[in-house]
Design an enzyme around this catalytic site. Structure first.
Site, PDB file in Angstrom:
ATOM      1  N   ARG A 147      23.816  43.859 -37.640  1.00 23.99           N
ATOM      2  CA  ARG A 147      25.240  43.528 -37.658  1.00 23.99           C
ATOM      3  C   ARG A 147      25.621  43.251 -39.102  1.00 23.99           C
ATOM      4  NH1 ARG A 147      25.728  37.918 -35.791  1.00 23.99           N
ATOM      5  NH2 ARG A 147      26.212  37.551 -37.968  1.00 23.99           N
TER       6      ARG A 147
ATOM      7  N   HIS B  21      29.458  37.422 -37.221  1.00 22.66           N
ATOM      8  CA  HIS B  21      29.392  37.537 -35.763  1.00 22.66           C
ATOM      9  C   HIS B  21      30.767  37.890 -35.201  1.00 22.66           C
ATOM     10  CE1 HIS B  21      28.740  36.712 -31.561  1.00 22.66           C
ATOM     11  NE2 HIS B  21      29.669  35.787 -31.584  1.00 22.66           N
TER      12      HIS B  21
ATOM     13  N   TYR C 135      23.627  31.347 -42.720  1.00 17.82           N
ATOM     14  CA  TYR C 135      22.337  31.578 -42.069  1.00 17.82           C
ATOM     15  C   TYR C 135      21.624  32.871 -42.460  1.00 17.82           C
ATOM     16  CZ  TYR C 135      25.470  34.160 -38.893  1.00 17.82           C
ATOM     17  OH  TYR C 135      26.406  35.005 -38.373  1.00 17.82           O
TER      18      TYR C 135
HETATM   19  C1  LIG Z   1      26.839  32.512 -21.357  1.00 18.29           C
HETATM   20  C2  LIG Z   1      27.294  32.457 -22.762  1.00 18.29           C
HETATM   21  N1  LIG Z   1      26.740  31.571 -23.611  1.00 18.29           N
HETATM   22  C3  LIG Z   1      27.153  31.467 -24.883  1.00 18.29           C
HETATM   23  C4  LIG Z   1      28.142  32.277 -25.374  1.00 18.29           C
HETATM   24  C5  LIG Z   1      28.637  32.143 -26.812  1.00 18.29           C
HETATM   25  N2  LIG Z   1      28.230  33.340 -27.584  1.00 18.29           N
HETATM   26  C6  LIG Z   1      29.082  34.363 -27.786  1.00 18.29           C
HETATM   27  S1  LIG Z   1      28.345  35.656 -28.571  1.00 18.29           S
HETATM   28  C7  LIG Z   1      26.869  34.836 -28.650  1.00 18.29           C
HETATM   29  C8  LIG Z   1      25.694  35.531 -29.272  1.00 18.29           C
HETATM   30  C9  LIG Z   1      25.370  36.823 -28.590  1.00 18.29           C
HETATM   31  O1  LIG Z   1      24.291  37.448 -29.216  1.00 18.29           O
HETATM   32  P1  LIG Z   1      23.795  38.892 -28.786  1.00 18.29           P
HETATM   33  O2  LIG Z   1      23.537  38.923 -27.330  1.00 18.29           O
HETATM   34  O3  LIG Z   1      22.668  39.255 -29.671  1.00 18.29           O
HETATM   35  O4  LIG Z   1      25.038  39.859 -29.038  1.00 18.29           O
HETATM   36  P2  LIG Z   1      25.779  40.169 -30.435  1.00 18.29           P
HETATM   37  O5  LIG Z   1      26.891  39.175 -30.567  1.00 18.29           O
HETATM   38  O6  LIG Z   1      24.775  40.071 -31.508  1.00 18.29           O
HETATM   39  O7  LIG Z   1      26.316  41.548 -30.272  1.00 18.29           O
HETATM   40  C10 LIG Z   1      26.975  33.563 -28.096  1.00 18.29           C
HETATM   41  C11 LIG Z   1      25.894  32.582 -28.040  1.00 18.29           C
HETATM   42  C12 LIG Z   1      28.696  33.195 -24.460  1.00 18.29           C
HETATM   43  N3  LIG Z   1      29.676  34.035 -24.832  1.00 18.29           N
HETATM   44  N4  LIG Z   1      28.256  33.277 -23.185  1.00 18.29           N
END
Ligand SMILES: Cc1ncc(C[n+]2csc(CCOP(=O)(O)OP(=O)(O)O)c2C)c(N)n1
Ligand SMILES: Cc1ncc(C[n+]2csc(CCOP(=O)(O)OP(=O)(O)O)c2C)c(N)n1
Ligand SMILES: [Mg+2]
Ligand SMILES: [Mg+2]
Lengths: 323, 369, 369, 323
Positions: C267, C271, C280
């Protein structure tokens, strides 16, 4: 013909599957075994294992895949084996099942029924006797239903399966063996209609699911005291039949709401607050609430002390009359 | 760094379970050593393993009796799983912990937990009646797989605290489908927590057979996805379940992190006393497993080794009878406790309304008299 | 049957991902065929893949601009993940479905979903504004990993219905820790459902790096525990993500069940626009990945092949500008909709009290005027 | 010194960790990043990564391991990143965190705090603005707390961490930047005590968390109407301070309960029912409820129409006065 509430449910599932082949039934042990309470008995042998099937042991998986299947056009009727095992599916129920239609601006309709045998009184071990209906009644987007009689069990389940909105269907497991003379198929009042099960003038008892029977017993016992109690079976918590509830209280002036769940924050609070908002001047006493204590469901030998019974209900009526 | 550059860590080949379950005793009770799973047991250990298995079976059948007599509301039998439970628990050290499901009477026995006390859950006197902290044996856990997370958290804490302590978490084949054991194994691996996940694969989750539970080659293969080793043991061979547990526990204790054990066994009884297994499994399947009885097999071994004589049998018999007597005494007609105790343990600092509710219940009790 | 007797099914060795991610284009953009992952693409496909990647990047940067201008509340960029998203979605057939997370603007484009409509979630006009059924592209899903179950259920339904239809479920590396994707993969395998689980491993879940997310050798290794194959692709090589998806989709379509794809990528942006990645991760890490840019690499390849000329670039540029213009037109100063629509879609058959609440809101709106 | 509610929480965590090394903080992104709202900022650099650490993305995992750590003797303070992401942990919260002490007959004490930034008003995307407090208030075995001011944020969080019972700690995220002149450390009223934030005679507004500020604004605006509103900040939903609530209503005769959550089955129903049971003869009008509509939380641009505001509150006061 005398049928039990369990038979009524089984027949309702059978008839719904017979009349619409998009109705599918799945969950833990619902196939080969026919469910731990046999509510899905013989459905698999009758309709095959693509219409009624066992799943892996995962409630979120059950509800989440039901959502996907409903998006495709099936009408899943899934089982949570017991009340206390609904919680792993909570996110799918609250964040998706309840919200998907709204979120999609009406383009996705989830015709899903989640059956939950609930409540205590059968001497079960922990987590098998809970009454979590308040969680779902408070969740916008769901409908919440709980029959108290065999006829209603049949009719409300058929209506739930036909309902285009997702329905949490709470089955009063201690009343599975409750009998009623009824001819199936039967159709009773629709969702959103409460029913006066017993007319009376002294005070109104409000109940749903397992407590309907208990309230009828209380009303019968109350005759000895010279009290003429009205019993209203709420049947569907959401939609809620405010008009019938208010009309009854306008007539009797006093009300007691009864459920097995803890009183604190329970659905009885909604009933009490709602009636009071609309029948304030008719009330001779505050709407009182009778339920389980604000403690976790106890061990089987102690459940009789936890659960509302005729005595606790009549004691509340007595307090209401004392106002 | 290019994703193609680095060698994989850990090497997946080191995580894969062996092609076949580790078996130390063949069907004739002959001992065959298996590379990587040495036995460090003395004769007295062999006898103890036997003793616990026999006691577990006797305690189990007594519990079933008590249920039939209406003394227990329900009971989940361990019949057939004696070797799986005893072998695993026996490999633990004094200070170690067990987080059981609801079927671990055998493990309870090995850990010195009074079976009578555990039965109160099934009788319904109380929700539990043993002290988990004192016995280092968690509460029986009914919501499937949830205890795996408690085990992991406990192990993380012990590790952070620098304590020499290993945690064993038991759960079933069905439990592997739930989210919680998945999250538990992932957390344990990420924090290198000293946990052993011990799956008793008894082939069924109530009526659902393993084939409908998962398509994994074996349950032990699930370990690969967490980066921890998966072990597989013949679950009806107590020396195999012991030896495999020994290795997994030693690893954990040495700071090498968690692992997953699959003990391949069979639930010979109904799921619980409320279940009717004739609806979903065949007599012939049952018969096939009956000949693989874990106690019979170990008996043959002990006899070969000359470790089983009438005196020892009598001794165990005596002990078993003692257990049964105490169990009966404990639960038979045990009165329910004081209903007012219902308000005692919910909170350390209960809300005021408990006073009102206690008073309400007290009045109800008085009216009953 | 003795657990030791039968050969394992499926053979675990067939489930393991290859040691290294499948890469068809090397860093210099030269094509190397890889056994088992043949390319069935024509020149026009190569050009389309390029076109979608460039469009995705432009649409993405336009969305970031819109957020900076206060037009969107938040936005989750796909920068760096173009090849992962486009390669996967391009391998789908017309009738297939996609269940996305919240970062799949690239997949949306390939599937013909209007980017402007998707942005309404981020603008906050509505919770969504595309028709998932008509576009066969599910709603953006914010609760992590939950959509994997919807994908599985949809695929089960299609299979039961005998329909030729494959479902692709996107989620992130972080999502693999949640219970839902675990349950989804298990269900999919048990029912042989035609799903492809496509993990964009972009190395982070917000601030949490992969090393704190899992100890698995790779994410693709998680497939083993479900008895399905795990594939790994260089996620910055669009031909690799395409070829691996092609194989997984063909398998699913042929009734051979689900599989898991890990696309190893990065990425490049924060985020979301609300995030500050300098807290980080290091600039040098970013720089290392920058040289692996998926579009640049594919450009080199196309140039070598003589497929990229100024006319084509201009054409894409034109198209991209068209997209950007329409996106801006759609969301720029888009007024909120009629507040009374809030009550419209919650239920097909709403409860009576909605009438009262609608009246309450109507009165409030009148007082505002 | 003016401090924000967010700073007060951060300082509370810091001070608790400083004073007891069994206090550990973990969750998604709470370590290196310091939390998406920076509530755990600098805790990892100050106390090391065994005291404050990032977890894999799994809420059930977070709560479940917190339970295990608490059994060992640690005092975990865990974060659910947003209200809407608490649901995956629902089973661990309801079936274990709430019940373990009771089930173990008091031998296992779980000193765990679950922090949940909750509520709307910040223009967030879906699932980031919910108010699930009613689910937990109805769950016996939990304590439920929600501060409305920076001082309370500090004091109630310190008390929650010191509390031997599990606490669900709802942080009003739209008030993270609310300022107050306060000197930390500060100790305010303990759990189970509501506070009259503004004395009045016309009617009482009950609120907690984010709506405390809104009710104070409503009370200020009401002066124009010539109304003298009392504002009671409930602070802790469970334990609930019935005495203070009833005393206020006995004085004013009218009450409006305000929260962001949907009214139907919301915590306001409990407040209304409870007050009515105990102050029936003092009430000049039914206790009215003001909240979100009975719909899922809407898109950001529409949240202003969903959320209770000064106008909706005063409209309810007006209706109350009309009785
Ligand atoms: C159940 C849940 N817990 C926490 C969050 C908050 N949150 C949003 S994105 C994220 C990280 C997601 O990481 P990843 O699965 O690697 O996807 P990326 O954002 O890297 O595409 C978090 C913790 C959420 N949306 N849903
Ligand atoms: C969360 C949850 N869902 C469902 C149940 C009902 N239930 C009790 S035991 C059981 C099967 C468990 O199978 P397995 O994990 O293989 O353990 P075994 O009983 O075979 O030892 C089920 C479905 C439960 N206790 N908890
Ligand atoms: Mg099993
Ligand atoms: Mg990621």
């Amino acid at each position: 013909m005398a049928i039990t509430l369990a038979q009524a449910l089984n027949t309702a599932l059978h008839d719904a599957m017979e009349s619409d082949d998009r109705v599918v039934v799945f969950g833990e042990d619902v196939g080969t075994l026919g469910g731990v309470f046999r509510i899905t008995d013989k459905l698999q042998s009758r309709f095959g294992d693509q219409r009624c099937f066992d799943t892996p042991l995962a409630e979120s998986g059950i509800v989440g895949t039901a959502i996907g299947m409903a998006m495709y056009g099936y009408k899943p009727v899934v089982e949570m084996q017991f009340d206390g095992f609904t919680y792993p599916a909570f996110e799918q129920l609250v964040s998706h099942l309840a919200k998907m239609r709204n979120r999609s601006r009406g383009t996705v309709t989830l015709q899903v029924v989640v059956r939950i045998p609930y409540g205590g009184g059968i001497g079960a071990v922990e987590h098998h006797s809970e009454s979590p209906e308040a969680y779902f009644a408070h969740t916008a987007g769901l409908k919440v239903v709980s029959p108290g009689t065999p006829s209603d069990a049949y009719s409300l389940l058929r209506e739930a399966i036909d309902c285009p909105d997702p329905v949490i269907f709470f089955e009063p497991k201690r009343r599975y063996w409750l009998k009623e003379d009824a001819q199936l198929p039967v159709r009773t009042e629709p969702f959103g209609r409460a029913v006066v099960r017993r007319e009376g003038t002294t005070a109104t008892l409000f109940a749903y699911g397992p407590m309907v029977r208990t309230c009828m017993d209380a009303a019968a016992a109350a005759e000895e005291e010279g009290w003429d109690l009205e019993v209203v079976d709420l049947r569907t918590l959401n939609p809620f039949d405010t008009a019938t509830a208010v009309a009854s209280v306008v007539k009797t002036g006093r009300a007691v709401v009864v459920h097995e769940a803890c009183v604190f924050g329970g659905f009885g609070a909604e009933v009490a607050a709602r009636i009071t908002e609309r029948a304030f001047y008719s009330l001779e006493a505050p709407v009182l609430r009778v339920g389980g204590f604000d403690i976790p469901y106890p061990a089987a030998k102690l459940e009789e002390f936890f659960l509302p019974d005729v005595d606790r209900i009549l004691d509340a009526v007595d307090r209401s009359l004392g106002f | 760094m290019s994703p193609a550059a680095a060698p994989l860590e850990p090497d997946p080949m080191t995580l894969l379970p062996p092609e076949r379950p580790v078996q130390l005793l063949d069907d004739e009770g002959a001992l065959h050593e298996v590379d990587g799973f040495p036995l460090d047991l003395k004769d007295s250990d062999f006898r103890d393993l036997y003793r616990y298995m026999v006691l577990a079976r006797r305690v189990d059948s007594e519990a079933i009796n008590l249920q039939r007599q209406g003394q227990l509301g329900v009971y989940a039998s361990l019949l057939g799983q004696e070797a799986a439970q005893v072998g695993g628990a026996y490999a633990l050290a004094e200070q170690d912990w067990v987080f059981p499901s609801y079927r671990e009477m055998g493990a309870a026995l090995v850990r010195g937990v009074d079976p009578g006390s555990v039965l109160h859950l099934f009788r319904g006197t109380w929700l539990s009646n043993h002290d988990p902290i004192a016995t280092r044996f968690g509460l029986l856990s009914i919501p499937i797989g949830t205890q795996a997370l408690h085990a992991t958290g406990y192990a993380m804490a012990a590790k952070f605290d620098g304590k020499d302590l290993v945690v064993m978490s038991y759960f079933g084949d069905g439990a592997t489908s739930e989210g919680d054991p998945h999250e538990a194994m992932n957390f344990a691996a990420v924090y290198d927590a000293p946990v052993v996940f011990f799956v008793q694969n008894n082939q069924y989750a109530i009526s659902v057979p393993l084939s409908k539970q998962t398509k994994a080659p074996t349950i032990a293969h699930k370990a690969v996805g967490y980066g921890m080793p998966g072990f597989r043991a013949d679950g009806n061979d107590v020396l195999a379940t012991y030896a495999v547990s020994r290795r997994a526990i030693d690893r954990a204790r040495a700071g090498q992190g968690p692992s997953l054990i699959e003990a391949v066994t069979y639930r010979m009884e109904a799921h619980t006393t409320a279940d009717d297994p004739t609806r979903y499994r065949t007599a012939s399947e049952l018969a096939e497993w009956k000949v693989r009885d874990p106690i019979a097999r170990f008996e043959t071994f002990l006899e070969r080794e000359g470790l089983l004589d009438d005196a020892f049998r009598a001794e165990i018999d005596e002990e078993a009878r003692g257990y049964a007597t105490r169990m009966r005494a404990e639960v038979y007609d045990a009165p329910h406790g004081d209903p007012l105790e219902l308000f005692e343990h919910v909170y350390v600092e209960p809300p005021e309304r408990f006073d009102e509710q206690r008073a309400l219940l007290r009045a109800e009790l008085e009216r009953r008299e």
